[in-house]
Scaffold this active site. Sequence first.
Site, mmCIF file in Angstrom:
data_model
loop_
_atom_site.group_PDB
_atom_site.id
_atom_site.type_symbol
_atom_site.label_atom_id
_atom_site.label_comp_id
_atom_site.label_asym_id
_atom_site.label_seq_id
_atom_site.Cartn_x
_atom_site.Cartn_y
_atom_site.Cartn_z
ATOM 1 N N SER A 285 -16.918 -2.034 19.127
ATOM 2 C CA SER A 285 -16.704 -1.587 20.144
ATOM 3 C C SER A 285 -15.006 -2.051 21.468
ATOM 4 C CB SER A 285 -17.404 -1.332 21.088
ATOM 5 O OG SER A 285 -18.150 -3.105 21.327
ATOM 6 N N SER B 173 -18.605 -6.567 17.782
ATOM 7 C CA SER B 173 -17.629 -5.730 18.303
ATOM 8 C C SER B 173 -16.325 -6.590 18.688
ATOM 9 C CB SER B 173 -17.910 -5.155 19.691
ATOM 10 O OG SER B 173 -19.358 -4.392 19.152
ATOM 11 N N LYS C 84 -11.909 -6.310 27.461
ATOM 12 C CA LYS C 84 -12.345 -5.016 27.759
ATOM 13 C C LYS C 84 -13.073 -4.650 29.230
ATOM 14 C CE LYS C 84 -15.919 -3.867 25.137
ATOM 15 N NZ LYS C 84 -17.187 -4.259 23.308
#
Lengths: 491, 66
Positions: A170, A194, A93
């Site tokens: 997320s 997330s 990420k």
Amino acid sequence: MQNEEEMGALAEAGTDPAALSVAEASRRIARGEITPSALLDAVFARIDAVDSVIHSYLRMDRDAARKHAAASDERAANGTLLGPLDGIPFAVKDNIYTAGLETTGGSRVPQHHDPDMTATLVTRLEAAGAILVGKLNTWEYGTGTGAVHFDLDAPPSRNPWNVAHFTGGSSTGSAAAVAAGTALFAIGTDTGGSVRLPAAACGLVGLKATFGRISRHGVMPNCWSFDTPGPLALSTEDTALIYDTIAGFDDGDPVSLSAPVEPTLPGLKNGVKGLKVGFVRNLDPGGAAPEPAILDALSKSAAAFAELGAEVIEIDLPIAPSEYRAIAMPINRAESFSIHERDYLEHRHLMGRSLREKLDMGMYLRAADYLAALRQRRALVARTDEIFAEVDVLLLPMTYRVAPPIHDNPAVVSYTAGSAGSPFSLSGHPALALPAGFSPEGLPLSVQLAAGFKNEALLMRAAWALEQVLTPNPMRAEPQHILSTAARAGE
Amino acid sequence: MSQDTTDLSLAVQALWTACGETAPAGDELAAAATTFRKALEVGRKIPRVTDKTFQPLVGPRRDLEL
């Protein structure tokens, strides 16, 4: 080219290397049936085929990845592989720092971190021979209100099982990449769910380890009381391989646990006979119930545990989800604001609406309220931990619905806010999302498991046993499937 | 605009100015005042602990090292 010949032979055998699990790819590398370079080329082929549709990556460095794959090729040829992750392509990420590969947190706001910093977890994966492909899409700074406004430079990631649908957040790109095979595994970050929420939305295993088990050194913070990086992977075996590589004390993270880590792989297949499983059918008795397909998956999971020899008892959580959320929300917003205050004051016009609206409240929260929430947190941690004096493992919903259409913002916000990630983010207990098949409309179903502090080995053992019943042959979405859903959606 | 909103708008302006920044104006100021009110409501809903020795859970989790 040799790689093309290898890939062609594997395709004829019905096995695209990018579709393999980490464990299976690793076994094939060790047996000399595929080279790390060929595996990387297969991942690049997937990226070229589908990433313009699923938007899993923000950036990548193919040359660097090829160089590392060539080194893995040599080790494989010489019989000197560094371990089961040697030669396995992965991605992280874009709130995880990587020297040589820019980290933006998915934001237009200028960043000022040390460009030579690499997160400890990346260093550990690379030391094990895993090959970093690139940086994955994310909600801006890995956070937000849960809404998707299509106002960032990169389009939001799409769910590979149906690109008209939300990936969860997320860690959006992390889930999209692993589900589509544009990376064999990914690392995301979990502050309130997330990692687990996108894993659930995209049909993956997503692990939030015990708070402090996986180093946050070199990870852009969101809320330091809850932040926990974690793997998204195709299977529990893959997750065990990754967790065992990245978990452990790190002097660079002030909250890193020094207690020894019990590896999860050795006992992974030891079964659940004799374990006591607490089945929470509905987190919010009297409130909204999970949709029928998810209730079915939960019931099937409970029955499977019983069939496998566990004692299953139905229980309610002693604390309503709304109580967790009421305490977690001000902590999360105050800490996020503290971390991003200068960006907010000076560059909020560059931020997307979801991040800006989340930070807005942080500007106005009182310090006394924030600290009152942290005092309540101590009490909630103790009350949550009492559950694990009664049961070994909890089985409960991760989401109440399947992933909604991405353009239906009220449904997207409700999907995120109504998920059950927050209790264990607040308490610090380990928890994971586990695939549970597909809904009638073809979207992934998921259940959540949780265990006592530092009991990842037990958690993973229970997850592996249940996985053999629910999804014994986990799959990635095939490129043809992804592209056909895109065509149907007019994307 | 209600008295409450006016008061909160003034508080918002004072807060931004005290931060050395230009305070929001117009619709942005009204939205900020609304957010301020919500933030205060969120805070009011957090139960208070009467035991003064019960400390907030911050920093390293020594409870997890045991």
